[in-house]
Design a protein around this motif. Structure first.
Motif, PDB file in Angstrom:
ATOM      1  N   GLU A 125      53.504  36.183  53.866  1.00  0.00           N
ATOM      2  CA  GLU A 125      52.912  36.076  52.531  1.00  0.00           C
ATOM      3  C   GLU A 125      52.537  34.647  52.158  1.00  0.00           C
ATOM      4  O   GLU A 125      51.593  34.422  51.411  1.00  0.00           O
ATOM      5  CB  GLU A 125      53.879  36.636  51.490  1.00  0.00           C
ATOM      6  CG  GLU A 125      53.491  38.021  51.027  1.00  0.00           C
ATOM      7  CD  GLU A 125      54.524  38.593  50.096  1.00  0.00           C
ATOM      8  OE1 GLU A 125      54.923  37.876  49.165  1.00  0.00           O
ATOM      9  OE2 GLU A 125      54.913  39.753  50.306  1.00  0.00           O
TER      10      GLU A 125
ATOM     11  N   LYS B 111      48.125  38.136  49.602  1.00  0.00           N
ATOM     12  CA  LYS B 111      49.086  39.204  49.378  1.00  0.00           C
ATOM     13  C   LYS B 111      48.559  40.536  49.926  1.00  0.00           C
ATOM     14  O   LYS B 111      49.310  41.316  50.505  1.00  0.00           O
ATOM     15  CB  LYS B 111      49.360  39.318  47.879  1.00  0.00           C
ATOM     16  CG  LYS B 111      50.697  39.949  47.619  1.00  0.00           C
ATOM     17  CD  LYS B 111      51.282  39.549  46.281  1.00  0.00           C
ATOM     18  CE  LYS B 111      52.684  40.094  46.208  1.00  0.00           C
ATOM     19  NZ  LYS B 111      53.681  39.198  45.790  1.00  0.00           N
TER      20      LYS B 111
ATOM     21  N   SER C  26      48.583  40.699  53.811  1.00  0.00           N
ATOM     22  CA  SER C  26      49.969  40.800  54.222  1.00  0.00           C
ATOM     23  C   SER C  26      50.500  42.221  54.026  1.00  0.00           C
ATOM     24  O   SER C  26      51.151  42.788  54.903  1.00  0.00           O
ATOM     25  CB  SER C  26      50.794  39.794  53.424  1.00  0.00           C
ATOM     26  OG  SER C  26      52.130  40.160  53.411  1.00  0.00           O
TER      27      SER C  26
ATOM     28  N   GLU D 182      58.027  33.250  56.827  1.00  0.00           N
ATOM     29  CA  GLU D 182      58.216  33.226  55.381  1.00  0.00           C
ATOM     30  C   GLU D 182      59.444  32.408  54.966  1.00  0.00           C
ATOM     31  O   GLU D 182      59.564  32.021  53.818  1.00  0.00           O
ATOM     32  CB  GLU D 182      58.329  34.659  54.841  1.00  0.00           C
ATOM     33  CG  GLU D 182      56.974  35.323  54.705  1.00  0.00           C
ATOM     34  CD  GLU D 182      57.063  36.816  54.473  1.00  0.00           C
ATOM     35  OE1 GLU D 182      58.180  37.349  54.425  1.00  0.00           O
ATOM     36  OE2 GLU D 182      55.992  37.441  54.357  1.00  0.00           O
TER      37      GLU D 182
END
Lengths: 261, 285
Positions: B118, B123, B126, B180
């Motif tokens: 992300e 967004k 992802s 992430e």
């Protein structure tokens, strides 16, 4: 002519929360400007609007007489290479060495491939070593960033910004996580950068006394608005009260004493 | 003065607690549901054993026979239908299958892992990738091999494609989660200096998460080795698994099964030792 001009800058998060409203100021070449204000006043937002890490909602920002707000991606990257940035939490790549982290400042001027492979020219490496020498990190060049103390990490952060050959440094609370001694070292370096190299420095600070001691000019912000903009010497207890609100009254130490010191 | 008054107010409601029994875990809905589920499951298990149709089946006799078989398998192993060298070669074939599928999977997964993280992509992208990956992982590897066998025919081709497919799904999730983990500030710092996406990925993201990536990849290699053994039997992909299949259902030779099991065990232990060494090296570096 001013290096940076901010006109009627506004920034809105969501529908109702205004982070900045109608902010105006300009900064001269080589000036040391400090932005102070309570937590959540919009200091960080203001700083990040300048190099467009955050996009402003309205107004105008001119850097080197070029409007920043409607630049295309490529031009924006070019502008960013001229603006160094320093952070409270240093934001280094922990697993890489000091010199690698320093050279990251050069990525913006390199081709994608050279950057991806980490190929730097001899001159760039020499410049990195020179800067690290000046910042007193001569012995640390091959140390990994996570083995350094906070003050040393911040100096690597400064080195990474300086290797960009910037016209301006934006410092987002550079000493907020440091002990007083390291904080003084960092502030001294920043001051020296502005006086000897002629680089404009804009610093976000929490400590009013530090701001008064080091700055040419102080900009006070409260709930997204500029409430003070003037030389550090002229600041009165009333000004500080206006910046921090009436609650701060008892907390703020004797300003006269600070000026005397 | 005011502050002191507030403090008194705060401590007042807590004081009555001291007199009764203090529970560390107050009963809430989740705890009750979990407790009920466990109770029902244990009751069902007991009932199931009680209601089995055992017919002529004698439990003690069956247990003794099983142990006798296990004794034959593990204490009297021998190779009858092929030589030690052949077995070694077949283990290498199985390892090769595991290595190839892990390598393919890792290469593809690095790229999609970046898009699935992300903090490195949008967004929406992802979400789409993570959704697809969740679907791929939900279907077992064996099933993917059989699905691809429709097009490629049962054999090593289907095994490679199917195992690669599942490895990709697994590694995308593992990689993207390690990506992430990286502090947003590091990415911000490089963006602020004008670096572009590829430069940030190779100069900050991958150096920061390389240890996670290597240990996840190795874990997947171990999984793929186990799957490759099974694929040798189930999909005719060759390797030691196929020999095991032949020994068990064609020759009915338990001693040979024992020998092959020891082979696989030895390889698994070697892999594990190797993994531990790599991890220690990475920690030190």
């Amino acid at each position: 002519m001013a290096l940076l001009e901010v006109n009627q800058l506004t920034k809105q998060f969501g529908k109702h929360s205004k982070a900045l409203s109608d902010v105006n100021f300009s900064v001269q070449e080589g000036e040391f400007v400090t932005i102070i204000g309570p937590s959540g006043a919009g200091k960080s937002t203001l700083l990040r609007c300048i190099n467009r890490m955050i996009d402003a909602t309205g107004g105008e920002i001119r850097f080197q007489d070029k409007s920043v707000l409607n630049l295309k991606k490529k031009e924006l990257k070019q502008v960013r290479t001229k603006i160094g940035m320093i952070f409270q939490h240093y934001n280094l790549v922990n697993r890489l060495s000091v010199i690698e982290n320093t050279l990251h400042g050069k990525l913006g001027t390199k081709s994608t491939m050279a950057g991806v492979l980490g190929l730097y020219s001899q001159e760039e490496k020499q410049q990195a070593v020179r800067i690290l020498n000046v910042l007193g990190l001569k012995e640390m060049i091959y140390k990994r960033a996570d083995q350094l103390s906070g003050g040393q990490k911040q100096r690597v952060g400064i080195a990474r910004a300086l290797i960009q050959n910037p016209r301006m440094l934006l410092c987002d609370e550079p000493i907020a996580s440091l002990d007083p001694n390291s904080a003084k070292v960092i502030m001294d370096h920043l001051k020296k950068i502005s006086t000897t190299m002629g680089i404009t420095v804009i610093v976000n600070l929490h400590q009013v006394d530090v701001a008064i001691k080091y700055s040419d000019r102080i900009i006070g912000i409260n709930s997204g608005q500029v409430v003070y903009n003037g030389p550090a010497e002229n600041m009165t207890p009333e000004d500080i009260q206006r910046i921090y609100g009436s609650e701060a009254d008892e907390l703020i130490f004797d300003i006269g004493g600070i000026h005397a010191g | 003065m005011e502050v002191k008054g507030q403090l008194n107010n705060v401590s007042a409601p807590a004081e009555h607690l001291l007199e009764e029994r203090i529970k560390i875990k107050p009963a809430n809905k989740a705890a009750i549901v979990i407790g009920l589920t466990l109770t029902v499951l244990s009751l069902l298990t007991v009932y199931a054993f009680y209601s089995f149709d055992y017919k002529e089946f004698d439990m003690t006799e069956a247990l003794i026979a099983t142990f006798a078989n296990l004794k034959v398998i593990f204490l009297e192993p021998h190779l009858e239908h092929f030589s030690f060298g052949h077995a070694l070669y077949q283990v290498l074939v199985t390892l090769g299958l595991a290595f190839l599928t892990t390598l393919f999977g890792a290469v593809v997964a690095v790229f999609f892992g970046l898009l699935a993280a992300e903090n490195l992509s949008s967004k929406r992208v992802s979400m789409i990738i993570k959704g697809m990956v969740a679907f791929i992982r939900a279907v077992p590897t064996v099933l993917w091999v059989l699905i691809f066998a429709v097009a490629a025919g049962l054999g090593s081709t289907a095994a490679v494609i199917g195992m690669t497919f599942h490895s990709i799904g697994y590694l995308i999730k593992a990689y993207s989660e390690s990506f992430e983990e990286l502090d947003r500030g590091v990415i911000e710092a490089l963006q602020a200096s004008g670096a572009n996406w590829w430069q940030i990925v190779f100069q900050a993201v991958i150096p920061s998460s390389i240890t996670y990536m290597i240990s996840w990849t190795f874990l997947r290699f171990e999984i793929n080795f186990a799957v490759a053994v099974a694929m040798g039997a189930a999909a005719g992909a060759g390797g030691i698994g196929y020999d095991m299949f032949m020994a068990s259902s064609f020759y009915l030779d338990m001693r040979e099964i024992g020998a092959i099991t020891y082979f696989i065990l030895a390889v698994a232990i070697i892999l594990e030792l190797f993994a531990i060494r790599i991890k220690n090296k990475l920690k030190a570096a």
